[in-house]
Design a protein around this motif. Structure first.
Motif, PDB file in Angstrom:
ATOM      1  N   TRP A 130       4.460  17.613   6.971  1.00  0.00           N
ATOM      2  CA  TRP A 130       5.694  16.877   7.234  1.00  0.00           C
ATOM      3  C   TRP A 130       6.180  16.249   5.935  1.00  0.00           C
ATOM      4  N   SER A 131       7.472  16.011   5.848  1.00  0.00           N
ATOM      5  CA  SER A 131       8.016  15.334   4.678  1.00  0.00           C
ATOM      6  C   SER A 131       8.863  14.154   5.124  1.00  0.00           C
ATOM      7  N   GLY A 132       9.007  13.193   4.220  1.00  0.00           N
ATOM      8  CA  GLY A 132       9.798  12.016   4.547  1.00  0.00           C
ATOM      9  C   GLY A 132       9.672  10.962   3.476  1.00  0.00           C
ATOM     10  N   LEU A 133      10.255   9.791   3.742  1.00  0.00           N
ATOM     11  CA  LEU A 133      10.203   8.678   2.810  1.00  0.00           C
ATOM     12  C   LEU A 133       8.860   7.969   2.926  1.00  0.00           C
ATOM     13  N   THR A 134       8.398   7.384   1.825  1.00  0.00           N
ATOM     14  CA  THR A 134       7.090   6.727   1.796  1.00  0.00           C
ATOM     15  C   THR A 134       6.913   5.679   2.901  1.00  0.00           C
ATOM     16  N   CYS A 151       1.983   9.747  -0.864  1.00  0.00           N
ATOM     17  CA  CYS A 151       3.126   8.876  -1.086  1.00  0.00           C
ATOM     18  C   CYS A 151       3.199   8.443  -2.544  1.00  0.00           C
ATOM     19  N   THR A 152       4.277   7.737  -2.875  1.00  0.00           N
ATOM     20  CA  THR A 152       4.455   7.251  -4.237  1.00  0.00           C
ATOM     21  C   THR A 152       4.340   5.734  -4.304  1.00  0.00           C
ATOM     22  N   GLU A 153       3.798   5.140  -3.259  1.00  0.00           N
ATOM     23  CA  GLU A 153       3.592   3.701  -3.239  1.00  0.00           C
ATOM     24  C   GLU A 153       2.438   3.408  -2.294  1.00  0.00           C
ATOM     25  N   ALA A 154       1.532   2.517  -2.703  1.00  0.00           N
ATOM     26  CA  ALA A 154       0.399   2.125  -1.859  1.00  0.00           C
ATOM     27  C   ALA A 154       0.836   0.947  -1.006  1.00  0.00           C
ATOM     28  N   ALA A 155       1.286   1.239   0.225  1.00  0.00           N
ATOM     29  CA  ALA A 155       1.956   0.209   1.011  1.00  0.00           C
ATOM     30  C   ALA A 155       1.127  -0.334   2.172  1.00  0.00           C
ATOM     31  N   LEU A 156      -0.119   0.143   2.356  1.00  0.00           N
ATOM     32  CA  LEU A 156      -0.893  -0.252   3.529  1.00  0.00           C
ATOM     33  C   LEU A 156      -2.089  -1.104   3.150  1.00  0.00           C
ATOM     34  N   ASP A 157      -2.661  -1.776   4.158  1.00  0.00           N
ATOM     35  CA  ASP A 157      -3.813  -2.652   3.980  1.00  0.00           C
ATOM     36  C   ASP A 157      -5.005  -1.853   3.450  1.00  0.00           C
ATOM     37  N   PRO A 158      -5.538  -2.192   2.259  1.00  0.00           N
ATOM     38  CA  PRO A 158      -6.669  -1.425   1.716  1.00  0.00           C
ATOM     39  C   PRO A 158      -7.937  -1.525   2.546  1.00  0.00           C
ATOM     40  N   LYS A 159      -8.025  -2.521   3.434  1.00  0.00           N
ATOM     41  CA  LYS A 159      -9.190  -2.608   4.319  1.00  0.00           C
ATOM     42  C   LYS A 159      -9.142  -1.546   5.403  1.00  0.00           C
ATOM     43  N   ARG A 160      -7.949  -1.053   5.680  1.00  0.00           N
ATOM     44  CA  ARG A 160      -7.787  -0.046   6.729  1.00  0.00           C
ATOM     45  C   ARG A 160      -7.519   1.343   6.170  1.00  0.00           C
ATOM     46  N   GLY A 202      18.789   3.222  -2.463  1.00  0.00           N
ATOM     47  CA  GLY A 202      17.760   2.199  -2.519  1.00  0.00           C
ATOM     48  C   GLY A 202      16.792   2.237  -1.363  1.00  0.00           C
ATOM     49  N   ARG A 203      17.052   3.064  -0.354  1.00  0.00           N
ATOM     50  CA  ARG A 203      16.088   3.212   0.754  1.00  0.00           C
ATOM     51  C   ARG A 203      14.828   3.933   0.306  1.00  0.00           C
ATOM     52  N   SER A 204      14.930   4.722  -0.761  1.00  0.00           N
ATOM     53  CA  SER A 204      13.791   5.511  -1.224  1.00  0.00           C
ATOM     54  C   SER A 204      13.021   4.759  -2.299  1.00  0.00           C
ATOM     55  N   VAL A 205      11.716   5.046  -2.386  1.00  0.00           N
ATOM     56  CA  VAL A 205      10.879   4.409  -3.405  1.00  0.00           C
ATOM     57  C   VAL A 205      11.321   4.833  -4.794  1.00  0.00           C
ATOM     58  N   ILE A 206      11.661   6.124  -4.963  1.00  0.00           N
ATOM     59  CA  ILE A 206      12.112   6.568  -6.289  1.00  0.00           C
ATOM     60  C   ILE A 206      13.425   5.890  -6.674  1.00  0.00           C
ATOM     61  N   GLY A 207      14.321   5.679  -5.711  1.00  0.00           N
ATOM     62  CA  GLY A 207      15.566   4.979  -6.008  1.00  0.00           C
ATOM     63  C   GLY A 207      15.317   3.556  -6.465  1.00  0.00           C
ATOM     64  N   ALA A 267      13.390   6.218 -22.977  1.00  0.00           N
ATOM     65  CA  ALA A 267      12.400   5.464 -23.749  1.00  0.00           C
ATOM     66  C   ALA A 267      11.131   5.264 -22.929  1.00  0.00           C
ATOM     67  N   PRO A 268       9.958   5.564 -23.494  1.00  0.00           N
ATOM     68  CA  PRO A 268       8.711   5.453 -22.731  1.00  0.00           C
ATOM     69  C   PRO A 268       8.403   4.011 -22.343  1.00  0.00           C
ATOM     70  N   THR A 269       8.051   3.836 -21.091  1.00  0.00           N
ATOM     71  CA  THR A 269       7.685   2.523 -20.554  1.00  0.00           C
ATOM     72  C   THR A 269       6.853   2.741 -19.309  1.00  0.00           C
ATOM     73  N   ARG A 270       6.091   1.741 -18.939  1.00  0.00           N
ATOM     74  CA  ARG A 270       5.254   1.861 -17.746  1.00  0.00           C
ATOM     75  C   ARG A 270       6.098   2.145 -16.508  1.00  0.00           C
ATOM     76  N   LEU A 271       7.259   1.569 -16.427  1.00  0.00           N
ATOM     77  CA  LEU A 271       8.134   1.793 -15.275  1.00  0.00           C
ATOM     78  C   LEU A 271       8.692   3.210 -15.236  1.00  0.00           C
ATOM     79  N   GLY A 272       8.525   3.947 -16.329  1.00  0.00           N
ATOM     80  CA  GLY A 272       9.062   5.303 -16.396  1.00  0.00           C
ATOM     81  C   GLY A 272       8.126   6.361 -15.866  1.00  0.00           C
ATOM     82  N   HIS A 273       7.129   5.964 -15.081  1.00  0.00           N
ATOM     83  CA  HIS A 273       6.194   6.924 -14.491  1.00  0.00           C
ATOM     84  C   HIS A 273       6.106   6.732 -12.986  1.00  0.00           C
ATOM     85  N   ARG A 274       6.088   7.820 -12.298  1.00  0.00           N
ATOM     86  CA  ARG A 274       6.027   7.837 -10.838  1.00  0.00           C
ATOM     87  C   ARG A 274       4.625   8.278 -10.428  1.00  0.00           C
ATOM     88  N   HIS A 275       3.938   7.457  -9.666  1.00  0.00           N
ATOM     89  CA  HIS A 275       2.539   7.701  -9.316  1.00  0.00           C
ATOM     90  C   HIS A 275       2.411   8.225  -7.887  1.00  0.00           C
TER      91      HIS A 275
END
Length: 333
Positions: A130-134, A151-160, A202-207, A267-275
């Motif tokens: 399946w595909s969709g937004l994070t 996903c491109t963002e760690a959005a959930l409780d790390p205990k779970r 802005g609804r998307s993480v990449i946006g 210009a290279p910066t930490r914000l310029g990378h998508r994980h």
């Protein structure tokens, strides 16, 4: 009158069959590796559950009565079926799963997904991608609608949720190609002096990440065009309507437009990378998750990187990296 229980305890059934075959509680206990008392208790429990006596206790050696003979005749099939079920379950666990539901962001699904499906075909019988937004994928994982989420963002409780970093990709600026003799853009600022910025919503993480990046770089671009999907955004870049900040996977997702697009540096910066991260619920799917993580990194490194560089020679030499290496290298600048 006693009513019988329709269920049969498999341990008790094993003990019953052993007693019938050996004609001895003592010998059955030796074969099963338990005490004679344990065998007697299992037989008593089986008779209690079924509401009937199973042995004619007036005879020595012990032998089944009429009810016991009926059970003994059918016990072999029951135990054989139970053993086959257990073996199938263990085989499925070892191989991965019979069915697997993976959710991933759109660019991963389009660029990596087909290669991943082929690589997992021998390990998974039924695979859903399946595909969709994070944010939606994270919610589906929490609600058990998905087994794995990329996903491109760690959005959930790390205990779970167990989180596995996969790889990073550098953000780049896509600009329209120009005919010979017309202006060639040197970088994103040069392009923005001539063209509007086409944005991801802005609804998307990449946006959201791109907005943070251009703010960090002190780039001002009026809001005119916003898109949820990469394809219409890059189609307008290819048509010369504007420029955009995007990523290599997004470029490959809409590769039909690449002949009319060039890439200029940011210009290279930490914000310029998508994980990218692989998420599973804690304690679940660990073996297959490791396989998916390994295959994802290998596909990006060995398959997509050469294809992207061949299609877009202006891309930076290192467009993908392991998450930790890229994060540390950029952060140290």
């Amino acid at each position: 009158m006693r009513t019988s229980n329709s269920s049969v305890d498999l341990r008790a059934l094993h003990a019953f069959v052993a007693v019938c075959e050996t004609k001895s509680m003592t010998e059955a206990a030796r074969i099963l590796g338990v005490s004679q008392s344990a065998v007697s208790q299992l037989i008593a429990a089986l008779e209690r559950d079924q509401g009937v006596s199973l042995f004619d206790r007036d005879f020595r050696p012990v032998r089944p009565n009429a009810a016991g003979r009926v059970l003994f005749e059918q016990a072999g099939d029951l135990l054989e079926h139970a053993q086959a079920v257990a073996q199938n379950v263990r085989a499925a666990a070892k191989a991965g799963v019979a069915g697997l539901r993976i959710g991933c962001v759109d660019s991963y699904a389009a660029a990596v997904g087909p290669h991943l499906v082929r690589s997992l075909s021998d390990r998974v019988q039924d695979l859903s991608l399946w595909s969709g937004l994070t944010p939606i994928l994270s919610e589906q994982l929490a609600n058990r609608e998905l087994d794995l989420a990329i996903c491109t963002e760690a959005a959930l409780d790390p205990k779970r949720v167990a989180l596995r970093p996969l790889f990073s990709e550098c953000l780049v600026a896509a600009v329209p190609n120009r005919a010979t003799g017309q202006k060639k853009y040197r970088d994103i600022r040069d392009a923005l002096s001539d063209l509007p910025l086409l944005r991801y919503t802005g609804r998307s993480v990449i946006g959201q990440q791109i907005e943070r990046l251009i703010t960090h770089l002190n780039i001002y671009a009026p809001r005119r065009y916003e898109f949820d999907d990469t394809d219409p955004l890059l189609s307008l870049v290819a048509a010369g309507v504007g420029c955009a900040v995007t990523s290599p996977l997004c470029l490959w997702q809409s590769r039909c437009h690449l002949a009319d697009i060039s890439v200029v540096p940011i210009a290279p910066t930490r914000l310029g990378h998508r994980h990218f991260f692989l998420m599973t619920r804690q304690g679940e799917w660990s073996d297959i998750a490791e396989a998916v993580a390994h295959e994802s990194v290998q596909i990006v490194r060995d398959t997509l990187t050469p294809l992207l560089h061949a299609a877009l020679p202006s891309l930076p030499a290192k467009i993908f990296d392991s998450y930790t290496t890229c994060f540390e290298a950029v952060g140290s600048r």
